[in-house]
Write a protein that holds these residues in place. Structure first.
Motif, PDB file in Angstrom:
ATOM      1  N   LEU A 132      -1.125   0.304  -4.998  1.00  0.00           N
ATOM      2  CA  LEU A 132      -2.230  -0.483  -5.524  1.00  0.00           C
ATOM      3  C   LEU A 132      -3.121   0.367  -6.415  1.00  0.00           C
ATOM      4  CD1 LEU A 132      -4.012  -3.056  -5.573  1.00  0.00           C
ATOM      5  CD2 LEU A 132      -5.115  -2.186  -3.484  1.00  0.00           C
ATOM      6  N   GLU A 133      -3.405   1.605  -5.960  1.00  0.00           N
ATOM      7  CA  GLU A 133      -4.255   2.509  -6.732  1.00  0.00           C
ATOM      8  C   GLU A 133      -3.583   2.915  -8.044  1.00  0.00           C
ATOM      9  OE1 GLU A 133      -4.968   5.665  -3.994  1.00  0.00           O
ATOM     10  OE2 GLU A 133      -6.744   4.707  -3.113  1.00  0.00           O
ATOM     11  N   MET A 134      -2.244   3.007  -8.013  1.00  0.00           N
ATOM     12  CA  MET A 134      -1.500   3.382  -9.223  1.00  0.00           C
ATOM     13  C   MET A 134      -1.373   2.220 -10.205  1.00  0.00           C
ATOM     14  SD  MET A 134       1.576   5.508  -7.419  1.00  0.00           S
ATOM     15  CE  MET A 134       2.490   5.587  -8.945  1.00  0.00           C
ATOM     16  N   GLY A 135      -1.686   1.005  -9.760  1.00  0.00           N
ATOM     17  CA  GLY A 135      -1.553  -0.159 -10.614  1.00  0.00           C
ATOM     18  C   GLY A 135      -0.199  -0.823 -10.555  1.00  0.00           C
ATOM     19  N   ALA A 136       0.687  -0.335  -9.639  1.00  0.00           N
ATOM     20  CA  ALA A 136       2.012  -0.930  -9.521  1.00  0.00           C
ATOM     21  C   ALA A 136       1.968  -2.259  -8.779  1.00  0.00           C
ATOM     22  CB  ALA A 136       2.964   0.027  -8.800  1.00  0.00           C
ATOM     23  N   LEU A 137       0.898  -2.496  -7.994  1.00  0.00           N
ATOM     24  CA  LEU A 137       0.716  -3.758  -7.285  1.00  0.00           C
ATOM     25  C   LEU A 137      -0.647  -4.338  -7.654  1.00  0.00           C
ATOM     26  CD1 LEU A 137       1.918  -2.971  -3.636  1.00  0.00           C
ATOM     27  CD2 LEU A 137       3.137  -4.266  -5.374  1.00  0.00           C
ATOM     28  N   THR A 138      -0.716  -5.662  -7.642  1.00  0.00           N
ATOM     29  CA  THR A 138      -2.014  -6.318  -7.815  1.00  0.00           C
ATOM     30  C   THR A 138      -2.705  -6.403  -6.461  1.00  0.00           C
ATOM     31  OG1 THR A 138      -1.161  -8.548  -7.452  1.00  0.00           O
ATOM     32  CG2 THR A 138      -1.062  -7.698  -9.718  1.00  0.00           C
ATOM     33  N   GLN A 139      -4.010  -6.676  -6.483  1.00  0.00           N
ATOM     34  CA  GLN A 139      -4.760  -6.793  -5.231  1.00  0.00           C
ATOM     35  C   GLN A 139      -4.204  -7.934  -4.385  1.00  0.00           C
ATOM     36  OE1 GLN A 139      -7.438  -4.705  -4.247  1.00  0.00           O
ATOM     37  NE2 GLN A 139      -6.968  -5.688  -2.296  1.00  0.00           N
ATOM     38  N   ALA A 140      -3.824  -9.029  -5.039  1.00  0.00           N
ATOM     39  CA  ALA A 140      -3.304 -10.177  -4.298  1.00  0.00           C
ATOM     40  C   ALA A 140      -1.983  -9.841  -3.624  1.00  0.00           C
ATOM     41  CB  ALA A 140      -3.136 -11.371  -5.243  1.00  0.00           C
ATOM     42  N   GLU A 141      -1.117  -9.115  -4.346  1.00  0.00           N
ATOM     43  CA  GLU A 141       0.180  -8.734  -3.757  1.00  0.00           C
ATOM     44  C   GLU A 141      -0.034  -7.777  -2.586  1.00  0.00           C
ATOM     45  OE1 GLU A 141       2.962  -9.033  -7.799  1.00  0.00           O
ATOM     46  OE2 GLU A 141       1.842  -7.204  -7.345  1.00  0.00           O
ATOM     47  N   PHE A 142      -0.968  -6.840  -2.743  1.00  0.00           N
ATOM     48  CA  PHE A 142      -1.257  -5.895  -1.651  1.00  0.00           C
ATOM     49  C   PHE A 142      -1.777  -6.623  -0.426  1.00  0.00           C
ATOM     50  CE2 PHE A 142      -4.494  -3.379   0.568  1.00  0.00           C
ATOM     51  CZ  PHE A 142      -3.702  -2.349   1.067  1.00  0.00           C
ATOM     52  N   ASP A 143      -2.726  -7.547  -0.646  1.00  0.00           N
ATOM     53  CA  ASP A 143      -3.300  -8.268   0.491  1.00  0.00           C
ATOM     54  C   ASP A 143      -2.243  -9.096   1.207  1.00  0.00           C
ATOM     55  OD1 ASP A 143      -5.756  -7.208  -0.138  1.00  0.00           O
ATOM     56  OD2 ASP A 143      -6.448  -8.978  -1.260  1.00  0.00           O
ATOM     57  N   THR A 144      -1.343  -9.719   0.476  1.00  0.00           N
ATOM     58  CA  THR A 144      -0.298 -10.546   1.089  1.00  0.00           C
ATOM     59  C   THR A 144       0.623  -9.697   1.959  1.00  0.00           C
ATOM     60  OG1 THR A 144      -0.365 -12.100  -0.762  1.00  0.00           O
ATOM     61  CG2 THR A 144       1.617 -12.116   0.611  1.00  0.00           C
ATOM     62  N   LYS A 145       1.105  -8.577   1.408  1.00  0.00           N
ATOM     63  CA  LYS A 145       2.037  -7.725   2.174  1.00  0.00           C
ATOM     64  C   LYS A 145       1.330  -7.047   3.350  1.00  0.00           C
ATOM     65  CE  LYS A 145       5.591  -7.583   1.596  1.00  0.00           C
ATOM     66  NZ  LYS A 145       6.655  -8.524   2.031  1.00  0.00           N
ATOM     67  N   LYS A 146       0.056  -6.708   3.146  1.00  0.00           N
ATOM     68  CA  LYS A 146      -0.705  -6.093   4.238  1.00  0.00           C
ATOM     69  C   LYS A 146      -0.813  -7.063   5.406  1.00  0.00           C
ATOM     70  CE  LYS A 146      -5.301  -4.314   5.349  1.00  0.00           C
ATOM     71  NZ  LYS A 146      -6.667  -4.025   4.831  1.00  0.00           N
ATOM     72  N   ALA A 147      -1.153  -8.316   5.105  1.00  0.00           N
ATOM     73  CA  ALA A 147      -1.275  -9.314   6.177  1.00  0.00           C
ATOM     74  C   ALA A 147       0.068  -9.514   6.872  1.00  0.00           C
ATOM     75  CB  ALA A 147      -1.777 -10.630   5.585  1.00  0.00           C
ATOM     76  N   GLU A 148       1.166  -9.493   6.087  1.00  0.00           N
ATOM     77  CA  GLU A 148       2.496  -9.682   6.684  1.00  0.00           C
ATOM     78  C   GLU A 148       2.832  -8.528   7.633  1.00  0.00           C
ATOM     79  OE1 GLU A 148       7.137  -9.604   5.196  1.00  0.00           O
ATOM     80  OE2 GLU A 148       5.589 -10.255   3.763  1.00  0.00           O
ATOM     81  N   LEU A 149       2.558  -7.304   7.197  1.00  0.00           N
ATOM     82  CA  LEU A 149       2.877  -6.128   8.030  1.00  0.00           C
ATOM     83  C   LEU A 149       2.014  -6.099   9.298  1.00  0.00           C
ATOM     84  CD1 LEU A 149       3.290  -3.461   5.218  1.00  0.00           C
ATOM     85  CD2 LEU A 149       5.087  -4.391   6.685  1.00  0.00           C
ATOM     86  N   LEU A 150       0.729  -6.438   9.155  1.00  0.00           N
ATOM     87  CA  LEU A 150      -0.152  -6.442  10.336  1.00  0.00           C
ATOM     88  C   LEU A 150       0.273  -7.538  11.304  1.00  0.00           C
ATOM     89  CD1 LEU A 150      -3.663  -5.881   8.673  1.00  0.00           C
ATOM     90  CD2 LEU A 150      -2.323  -4.240  10.031  1.00  0.00           C
ATOM     91  N   GLY A 151       0.862  -8.609  10.758  1.00  0.00           N
ATOM     92  CA  GLY A 151       1.316  -9.691  11.636  1.00  0.00           C
ATOM     93  C   GLY A 151       2.507  -9.302  12.490  1.00  0.00           C
TER      94      GLY A 151
END
Length: 326
Positions: A304-323
């Protein structure tokens, strides 16, 4: 008519036209003037001179030097019955027409054209380009455009021509059923097809559409951004290829830096790490996580910091992994 009236009349013994750029037709001023028997008519290259009788073309002359008498004006002579007694001098409307190709003219869509794309759905397309034309048939041009005007220029008829082009585009592009991406990829074929479709409309005015070029087809900015992102996602879909690309790019960048081979190794490792992280984070949902979810989230945050992911993509995958954590 008295002798003084006769002497006060002006007689024309030389008729010619030195045209200016953009002129299509010009009527010789004949108010209170008459043409002498045996007058000289000069028609230059790319011009046609026409003599009119009661609003209709009688005799026409191509390039050259012509002497005006009953032998060179057969139709006018017959219509005026000069063969039964030639009247000199005589009156006639004379118009010159330019047959030169009018080049470098621009066209564009005043309003977007709605295209029903079989792949992308309804699209609003804009287009612009250039074209050229010339007078092909004097009779319809004189009747439908020149009329009783003293002069006709390209600028006088351009709005009408652009309206015909707009209509032809709406029919040819919107009704053709060809996907937008195919239209944009084959502009030469599209230009030729549209020129053939527009030619009959130009012919109604006695004009020939000599060239027609589609120089650009474009979509609204927001639609173009969507297509660009969709293309990027299709490229990123093959994460193995993307990882190899990242590694190769890192090597190329590192080779130009001061770190030498050490920098190359670090760059390659970084490229492979990005590819591995994206394979685990953005790929299809695996049966079981290959790494600890918190470690994956940390890697995703770096992306995300490198710009390879958007904030929305990061938030979606983060929620999936935490789930996945129970």
């Amino acid at each position: 008519m008295g002798i003084l009236d006769f002497l006060s009349k002006q007689f024309v013994d030389i008729i010619d036209w030195v045209e200016e750029p953009g002129q299509l037709g010009w009527r010789v001023p004949m108010a209170d003037r008459e043409i002498q028997n045996g007058a000289q008519l000069t028609v230059r290259e790319g011009q046609i001179a026409a003599f009119f009788n009661e609003g209709r073309i009688a005799d026409m002359f191509g390039p050259g030097l012509h002497r005006l008498d009953t032998s060179t004006l057969p139709l006018l002579t017959a219509l005026e019955h000069w063969d039964k007694g030639f009247k000199s001098p005589f009156k006639s409307d004379v118009c010159f027409f330019s047959e030169k190709e009018q080049i470098g003219l621009k066209w564009g869509t005043a309003q977007p054209i709605t295209l029903r794309d079989p792949e992308l759905g309804p699209l609003r397309v804009r287009a612009f380009g250039s074209y050229s034309f010339r007078i092909r048939d004097v009779a319809p041009f004189a009747a439908r455009i020149m009329g009783t005007l003293g002069e006709v220029r390209v600028a006088d008829i351009e709005p009408q021509l652009r309206a015909a082009i707009q209509t032809g585009l709406a029919t040819g592009v919107a009704g053709g059923g060809t996907p937008f991406l195919d239209l944009a990829a084959s502009q030469t074929a599209l230009s030729e097809a549209l020129r053939a479709a527009l030619a009959p409309a130009f012919a109604l005015w006695g004009l020939s559409l000599e060239t027609f070029f589609v120089e650009s087809l474009s979509l609204p900015e927001e639609v173009q951004k969507h297509l660009d992102k969709a293309s990027s996602m299709r490229v990123l879909g093959d994460l193995d290829r993307y990882a190899k690309f990242q590694a190769a790019e890192a090597i190329e960048i590192a080779a130009g830096q001061s770190g030498g081979t050490a920098a190359i190794g670090a760059g390659a490792a970084a490229g492979l790490a990005i590819g591995q992280a994206m394979t685990g984070a953005l790929g299809s949902t695996p049966a079981a996580p290959a790494e600890d979810p918190f470690a994956l989230i940390e890697k995703l945050h770096k992306l995300l910091e490198m710009g390879a992911l958007t904030q929305a993509e990061f938030d979606t995958k983060k929620a999936e992994l935490l789930g996945r954590i129970r």
